[in-house]
Design a protein around this motif. Sequence first.
Motif, PDB file in Angstrom:
ATOM      1  N   LEU A   1       7.526   9.151   3.945  1.00 45.01           N
ATOM      2  CA  LEU A   1       7.263   8.388   6.042  1.00 45.01           C
ATOM      3  C   LEU A   1       7.016   7.158   5.324  1.00 45.01           C
ATOM      4  N   ALA A   2       5.757   7.063   4.433  1.00 47.88           N
ATOM      5  CA  ALA A   2       5.131   5.689   4.200  1.00 47.88           C
ATOM      6  C   ALA A   2       6.182   4.717   3.247  1.00 47.88           C
ATOM      7  N   THR A   3       7.225   5.179   2.804  1.00 44.17           N
ATOM      8  CA  THR A   3       7.966   4.711   1.775  1.00 44.17           C
ATOM      9  C   THR A   3       9.354   4.315   2.043  1.00 44.17           C
ATOM     10  N   ALA A   4      10.182   5.387   3.327  1.00 39.44           N
ATOM     11  CA  ALA A   4      10.395   4.669   4.550  1.00 39.44           C
ATOM     12  C   ALA A   4      10.891   3.759   5.040  1.00 39.44           C
ATOM     13  N   GLY A   5       9.043   4.217   6.011  1.00 40.07           N
ATOM     14  CA  GLY A   5       8.603   3.215   6.517  1.00 40.07           C
ATOM     15  C   GLY A   5       8.308   1.438   5.804  1.00 40.07           C
TER      16      GLY A   5
ATOM     17  N   ALA B   1       0.922  -1.232  -0.175  1.00 39.05           N
ATOM     18  CA  ALA B   1       0.058   0.421   0.193  1.00 39.05           C
ATOM     19  C   ALA B   1       0.808   0.709   0.150  1.00 39.05           C
ATOM     20  N   SER B   2       2.111   1.098   0.930  1.00 32.47           N
ATOM     21  CA  SER B   2       2.944   1.969   1.271  1.00 32.47           C
ATOM     22  C   SER B   2       3.631   2.763  -0.517  1.00 32.47           C
ATOM     23  N   LEU B   3       4.120   1.571  -0.809  1.00 28.23           N
ATOM     24  CA  LEU B   3       5.166   1.954  -2.454  1.00 28.23           C
ATOM     25  C   LEU B   3       4.055   2.675  -3.297  1.00 28.23           C
ATOM     26  N   ALA B   4       2.554   1.352  -3.538  1.00 30.22           N
ATOM     27  CA  ALA B   4       2.128   1.900  -4.612  1.00 30.22           C
ATOM     28  C   ALA B   4       1.184   3.492  -4.295  1.00 30.22           C
ATOM     29  N   VAL B   5       0.485   4.230  -2.602  1.00 30.68           N
ATOM     30  CA  VAL B   5       0.461   5.435  -2.937  1.00 30.68           C
ATOM     31  C   VAL B   5       1.272   6.309  -3.199  1.00 30.68           C
ATOM     32  N   SER B   6       2.343   6.523  -2.746  1.00 30.58           N
ATOM     33  CA  SER B   6       3.817   6.925  -2.433  1.00 30.58           C
ATOM     34  C   SER B   6       3.612   7.262  -4.211  1.00 30.58           C
ATOM     35  N   GLY B   7       4.089   6.181  -5.145  1.00 32.25           N
ATOM     36  CA  GLY B   7       4.090   6.287  -6.396  1.00 32.25           C
ATOM     37  C   GLY B   7       3.373   7.575  -6.626  1.00 32.25           C
ATOM     38  N   ALA B   8       2.199   6.855  -6.659  1.00 31.46           N
ATOM     39  CA  ALA B   8       1.031   7.731  -7.270  1.00 31.46           C
ATOM     40  C   ALA B   8       0.825   9.364  -6.973  1.00 31.46           C
ATOM     41  N   ALA B   9       0.848   9.474  -5.388  1.00 30.03           N
ATOM     42  CA  ALA B   9       0.849  10.729  -5.573  1.00 30.03           C
ATOM     43  C   ALA B   9       1.638  11.654  -5.965  1.00 30.03           C
ATOM     44  N   LEU B  10       3.185  10.673  -5.862  1.00 37.58           N
ATOM     45  CA  LEU B  10       4.217  11.204  -6.814  1.00 37.58           C
ATOM     46  C   LEU B  10       3.877  11.673  -8.140  1.00 37.58           C
ATOM     47  N   GLN B  11       3.494  10.661  -8.709  1.00 39.55           N
ATOM     48  CA  GLN B  11       3.120  11.103 -10.121  1.00 39.55           C
ATOM     49  C   GLN B  11       2.480  12.444 -10.252  1.00 39.55           C
TER      50      GLN B  11
ATOM     51  N   ILE C   1       4.442   3.062  12.221  1.00 36.06           N
ATOM     52  CA  ILE C   1       4.113   4.683  12.880  1.00 36.06           C
ATOM     53  C   ILE C   1       3.927   5.189  11.641  1.00 36.06           C
ATOM     54  N   PRO C   2       5.272   5.015  10.989  1.00 35.61           N
ATOM     55  CA  PRO C   2       5.714   5.608   9.509  1.00 35.61           C
ATOM     56  C   PRO C   2       4.457   6.135   8.344  1.00 35.61           C
ATOM     57  N   VAL C   3       4.601   4.836   8.105  1.00 38.90           N
ATOM     58  CA  VAL C   3       3.541   3.901   7.768  1.00 38.90           C
ATOM     59  C   VAL C   3       1.877   4.938   6.877  1.00 38.90           C
ATOM     60  N   PHE C   4       1.244   4.503   8.951  1.00 41.91           N
ATOM     61  CA  PHE C   4       0.088   4.838   8.666  1.00 41.91           C
ATOM     62  C   PHE C   4       0.382   6.268   8.700  1.00 41.91           C
ATOM     63  N   ILE C   5       1.490   7.133   9.476  1.00 44.09           N
ATOM     64  CA  ILE C   5       1.394   9.259   9.342  1.00 44.09           C
ATOM     65  C   ILE C   5       1.318   8.962   7.937  1.00 44.09           C
ATOM     66  N   GLY C   6       2.075   8.814   6.799  1.00 44.54           N
ATOM     67  CA  GLY C   6       2.335   8.834   5.578  1.00 44.54           C
ATOM     68  C   GLY C   6       0.756   8.648   4.838  1.00 44.54           C
ATOM     69  N   LEU C   7      -0.005   7.407   5.239  1.00 47.77           N
ATOM     70  CA  LEU C   7      -1.422   7.090   4.354  1.00 47.77           C
ATOM     71  C   LEU C   7      -2.023   8.156   4.477  1.00 47.77           C
TER      72      LEU C   7
ATOM     73  N   PHE D   1      15.601   3.877   7.616  1.00 50.01           N
ATOM     74  CA  PHE D   1      15.039   4.799   7.647  1.00 50.01           C
ATOM     75  C   PHE D   1      15.343   6.039   6.843  1.00 50.01           C
ATOM     76  N   LEU D   2      16.417   6.517   8.550  1.00 47.93           N
ATOM     77  CA  LEU D   2      16.797   7.316   8.808  1.00 47.93           C
ATOM     78  C   LEU D   2      17.378   8.376   7.141  1.00 47.93           C
ATOM     79  N   PHE D   3      18.077   7.559   6.351  1.00 45.88           N
ATOM     80  CA  PHE D   3      19.165   7.563   5.306  1.00 45.88           C
ATOM     81  C   PHE D   3      17.980   7.965   4.039  1.00 45.88           C
ATOM     82  N   GLY D   4      16.617   7.188   4.385  1.00 45.08           N
ATOM     83  CA  GLY D   4      15.646   7.385   3.406  1.00 45.08           C
ATOM     84  C   GLY D   4      15.665   8.849   3.539  1.00 45.08           C
ATOM     85  N   ILE D   5      15.011   9.403   4.799  1.00 42.10           N
ATOM     86  CA  ILE D   5      14.404   9.936   5.451  1.00 42.10           C
ATOM     87  C   ILE D   5      15.821  11.644   4.894  1.00 42.10           C
ATOM     88  N   LEU D   6      16.578  11.481   4.925  1.00 34.78           N
ATOM     89  CA  LEU D   6      17.890  12.174   4.900  1.00 34.78           C
ATOM     90  C   LEU D   6      18.569  12.562   3.245  1.00 34.78           C
TER      91      LEU D   6
END
Lengths: 336, 276, 276, 333, 333
Positions: free
Chosen positions: D246-250, D72-82, D200-206, D123-128
């Motif tokens: 958050l969602a993707t890194a999580g 769910a995280s990856l798909a939604v993040s992709g759609a949102a960034l597109q 935690i990050p996934v739900f906040i992000g989603l 997680f941290l380096f993803g965000i960085l």
Amino acid sequence: HTGTSKKDIQVTDCYGRNVTVPANVKRIGCLYAFSGHVVAMLGRADDIVAVVRGLKRDKLLTGMYPSILNASVPGSNDSLNVEELLSVNPDIVFIKDTIAGSKAETGMLNKFGIKYIVVYYESIEGQMRAVSVIGRTIGREKEAEEYNRYYRKCIARVKIIAASIPENKKVRLYHSILETLKTDGPAGIAAEWTGLAGTCNVSAGGLSDKKQTEAFVNIEQVLLWNPQVIITHEDGAKEEIMGSAQWSSVDAVKTGKIYKMPNGISRWGHPGSVETPLALLWTVKTIYPDYAASIDIEKETRYFYKKFFNYNLSDKMLKEILSGKGMRKSKNEGRG
Amino acid sequence: MNMISVRSASFSYDGVNVFHDINFDLEQGGILCLFGPNGCGKTTLLDNILGHLEPEEGSIIIDGKELGRYSHREIARKIAYVPQVHERTFPYRVIDIVVMGRTPYLSPYSSPGREDYMIAENALEMAGITQLKDRLYTRLSGGETQLVILARALAQNAPIIIMDEPASHLDFRHELLLLETVAGLVEKNNLSILVSTHSPNHAFYFENRGLPVRVAMMAERRIIFMGTPGDVITEEKMKRVFNINTKVFTGNGAENSKMKFIVPVGAANRGDSGEE
Amino acid sequence: MNMISVRSASFSYDGVNVFHDINFDLEQGGILCLFGPNGCGKTTLLDNILGHLEPEEGSIIIDGKELGRYSHREIARKIAYVPQVHERTFPYRVIDIVVMGRTPYLSPYSSPGREDYMIAENALEMAGITQLKDRLYTRLSGGETQLVILARALAQNAPIIIMDEPASHLDFRHELLLLETVAGLVEKNNLSILVSTHSPNHAFYFENRGLPVRVAMMAERRIIFMGTPGDVITEEKMKRVFNINTKVFTGNGAENSKMKFIVPVGAANRGDSGEE
Amino acid sequence: MKFKRIILALALVFAPFACIVLSAFLGRYPLSPVEIFHAIVNRLSGVAPDVGTNIVWEIRLPRAILGSMVGASLAVSGAALQGLFRNPLVSSGMLGVSAGAGFGAALAIVLFHNTFMIYLFAFLFGILAVALSYMIGRIYDTAPVIMLVLGGVIVSSIFSALLSLIKYIADPYVELPSIVFWLMGSLSSASYKSILISSIPVFIGLAGLMLMRWRINVLSMGDREARSMGLNINLDRAVVIICTTLATAGAVCVSGIIGWVGLVIPHMGRIIAGNDNRILIPVSMSLGACFLVIIDNLGRIITGGEIPLSILTAIIGGPFFVYLLKKTKGGGW
Amino acid sequence: MKFKRIILALALVFAPFACIVLSAFLGRYPLSPVEIFHAIVNRLSGVAPDVGTNIVWEIRLPRAILGSMVGASLAVSGAALQGLFRNPLVSSGMLGVSAGAGFGAALAIVLFHNTFMIYLFAFLFGILAVALSYMIGRIYDTAPVIMLVLGGVIVSSIFSALLSLIKYIADPYVELPSIVFWLMGSLSSASYKSILISSIPVFIGLAGLMLMRWRINVLSMGDREARSMGLNINLDRAVVIICTTLATAGAVCVSGIIGWVGLVIPHMGRIIAGNDNRILIPVSMSLGACFLVIIDNLGRIITGGEIPLSILTAIIGGPFFVYLLKKTKGGGW
Ligand SMILES: Nc1ncnc2c1ncn2[C@@H]1O[C@H](COP(=O)(O)OP(=O)(O)OP(=O)(O)O)[C@@H](O)[C@H]1O
Ligand SMILES: Nc1ncnc2c1ncn2[C@@H]1O[C@H](COP(=O)(O)OP(=O)(O)OP(=O)(O)O)[C@@H](O)[C@H]1O
Ligand SMILES: [Mg+2]
Ligand SMILES: [Mg+2]
């Protein structure tokens, strides 16, 4: 260094190539960690001029032979920087099959007249043959034979013990290599020595791809095998298994039979390890203490390093090796 | 009451000045037609008023308050916008595009509801494109697309509408519908309209209908003429700014009302006009 | 001699018919104004003639030869094209855009040479935008961009020019310049022009200048009227097609020539027009 | 209309649950449906666990749950960034989060060899990485979209290079295989702990993206128009970026890098449900979750070994996507 | 004007040569400039070669020549595809050539362990991947550009997955490190033979793109307009795709996958020389060649080992690109 002189000898390497090498090689390149271990074991560590980076990370080896830390690193396991190699001017280099398989790399070595020996094996027999090849190349045939004799003796000892164990007492063994779920395939050296040690290696018999040497397996598959004993290598793997709810219904976990293998020059029993004879002894001793009363693993360990590396283990060292912890240096220390 | 006041605004792109010392007011219920040669800075000026670009100097006051002191939502409830060109993206449905105009009225994280859709459908009707409602807007003709964007601005229900050449791709009928709709909004709802256009007859249309319309003629990097259409759109001033000869006619329109309009008759010469 | 002949052409998008049984001829040195409500299919018809779309039925004959039997280069030497909207891409310089019009004359794998640049500069001058020559075309105003694309078509030096609403973003002066340029090309170079437009006065302009101009009025999925501007652009026909009331005036233009033009006066009612 | 939408909403929520429940019945260890039923009841009624209970509760369910979260995280993040970048070729990793996470994980593998530290570093380096891309994107204020994307490309490639560097100096016997395996992505380490960590990050992000889904529509109109419709474009863009990050890194920090899902699932969503993000986002969420759970089930039962997820996602999903494209004749583009 | 262009042309041709000559003087084996000079003369005058001669002629020069070819191919292909797809985020590997080549190489490593077969398989699978993308792109005729790109994405991910599968089943001690190293890209296997092998497709491809560079400008106007200006868009697009594929596959098959160059060098070119492909293509060619030779020199001399090229390209090139962006305030976008 071209042309054959009277002092040259012929060596047939692991690929069956006939190589003419000087009778007394002075500068040795070890571009395969195993060859470095063997050269050191056979007493010529001080003549090593080129190594792969991994060698500099063996705490015990570099403790024994600090000169290795000064050797040059002309490339990695599978590619060479020929200029760097030329600049240390080795008489002979040992290379892995990955480099031997690359026409470009071997072409380069040939062009510059760098003599090389391919070190390669897939079984215990082959490993001993590789030791002989290295021994002959560096003029330490006697020492090589001595090592191989010791190897055979250990095999014979564990075979006798294994034969004395009733079939129904033989345990199902699971050998975790790095990650908890990475284990032996049917084809590797590990499958061979765990079998010799009288265990029934679940993954060596239970995987469909017979050519695999290592494999990641599914946790449910492990539950299905339900091993009675687990041996691990990596720091933390034992703790991870013990702490995981997923593993909790495995017999070995219920009975607490999870053991960490020792680690000396290399991880005992690793395909590229010179300490596999010790791994054999340790395994039967650990798993079948009742049948292997004749083995005193501490004594054998002291003997091995004294005999082949001329190194007296301190009590602390011995403990460290047997506990298998902290024998490899971190990256930064290893670079030189 | 002034809905838009621009005070000595100036703007440059990368150091090249586009206009300077622009001043005007647009009162509630008024129409201001921005008029001038291609590239004189109309779109740029509108961008400044929308807050998309920031004037180098000067200030912009919307409904009595400095532009910068509005929140984004507040300003969008004050001003709706019809861009000169719209770059199409994903194939959304037409109604989904139009309902976007309702965004400033939605609570921050919600989607438009039934009422918003009703307002959007109403806007579609005002723009005369109800039949396009469920079509993919990437597959419309040029004029249809422009009407969709117009409907979106209408759905925004703002007291000010800024339109940048809103009729450029419209047919005769839709152009007239647009003018009538705008006139209706001004008359009935007291809206203020700032429209950039190349057709002086739009200004005459509003004047003919008796609406309070003024024309600001941009040229030479500033507003050089400002006044009623009758004052600004004259044959001499056209000649001065555009360097063409025109004729202003007065005829009898519908219901025998007087109507004025201008027609070009030929270029004065092929040299450069007021622009640079 | 007919430069373009369309014979009983029909076209559908995904099964939805846009037009059918379209027939017309455009002779050398003639002008045909395509005229009709938004979405009636003008752009689609032009796309068919350009070979970008293929008619379902019927045939298109260019200069006596079936369209499909031309090579791409040949057809581009026959027809130049000004699109209704141009989507900008990379920030090219204006002159580099205009010189692209020379492509059909270049040997297959070469780049335009000095002569091509001279022709391009000439085209820039005809379009009245010499001063934009070295600007990045992604940073121009809407009207300036349209003129660049027009210049590119002029540089193509083709005997036929197809223009899709070429004046939609042009100011008064540039619109007139465009009309004069076109008239000049027809008069002097005997070019044929097929232009879609929303301004009937363009047709009158050509008629006023005495050029052989005809108007094709598209509506109800076909060409419902065809003839001289005076015949087609009448108050009744406008009412029938656009459902608006118009007035046609005749006045004295430059040098006391007669000039005719049409002005909208109000919508007949707000119901649907001839389009669907 | 209203009714249809409720049905749709129910179906979207129900489908991943159905996939998760189905997963309880699939695996290498032979358990009959009755045994599985017992296992489920046993655990709920507190009876001492047997093998079956453990398998269902400790292996199959956590894995399926984690899979659904990651998908769910990856798909939604992709759609949102597109939508945000108005570019249908953008994927969830566009701004560098995958590359950053890969580097972080490799670093942790080399330094600590501890699962928790791997999660944390990934997680941290993803965000960085995303933060760096964002900073580069702000170099030139008036063209932020293309600059942001270029920033993402640069940062991704720098982190990929650093990752290669770590791979290059990593111990080839100990660390390199772990890094390679991590990079290929797997749900094999799923446990309630890893679910908890990533939830935690996934739900906040989603949740954030669900709330922002209307605004993503508006943002896709371009800066000037979005602004004129009342969006604080810089803020809203930042919120979308933070939520996707958050969602993707999580997700990536516990599952490793799973390619493909963050690009192609949104396109499947577009083909099936259209481009309106109000529908596309929940559809992508449901589709991504179902897809990854199903793929992972296949991976678990095909062989006794573990087939990395990226392999199956592409090999099974790829032809399916081509089929969808073909059937819908390009799906609206 | 004319004069300036001749100077520019000379500089573009001269710069890579200068870089190649410079390379002869750099390396781990200590050779004085005099020795190098002798080495060069010796070989030319047919004197029996000594170590120095061999080092200069058999190691340093072939490597630099190959590097310049590879760098030029990737950069030019990237620039051309960006123009063709009207999308500045497209890179040389967009249509799947890198992923296909990676898979082919891995397959050959596992099957044959023979350098020539690695070249051959990498080349053929690179071309196969592009052919597949092209077929997917033709599913829906009226929207070919986005379909082509999506096709490329799908095919890339499928080949990447197949590659992962090979990595996964490869021998971790013998084959896996070779595959990983190949994928990271290296010029260490450069020899006159590999130069010869790759030069045929590379030169055909580069020459084709040089000839097509004007048409790429025209193609970037979009299908309808390009057509109206006399291009046979399907043919010309196919020619550009074939040329980029030949050039990229020819380069990648001998050098492994070198990321970054095919995306970022064209952008450097755009910043420096503008977007006109008539200038951009030769500038990218020269820039790509110089860049890769210089990076490879650094890689050869920093340590005794071989630092894979992808690492240095991104770590050195990335910050440089950010600097360029900053200096030109976004460079025209
Ligand atoms: N790609 C497409 N797919 C489906 N329908 C389309 C497509 N493009 C246009 N249409 C429809 O076909 C009809 C004709 O469109 P066309 O663009 O030819 O109109 P037009 O006469 O040029 O209008 P305008 O004056 O607004 O430019 C319209 O109803 C339009 O919505
Ligand atoms: N992004 C930009 N960077 C630099 N200059 C620009 C940019 N956009 C527009 N310009 C220039 O600024 C001037 C004003 O442009 P603007 O778009 O405001 O004109 P306009 O009055 O709207 O013209 P039109 O009637 O053609 O739409 C023009 O000379 C144009 O070339
Ligand atoms: Mg404008
Ligand atoms: Mg049209």
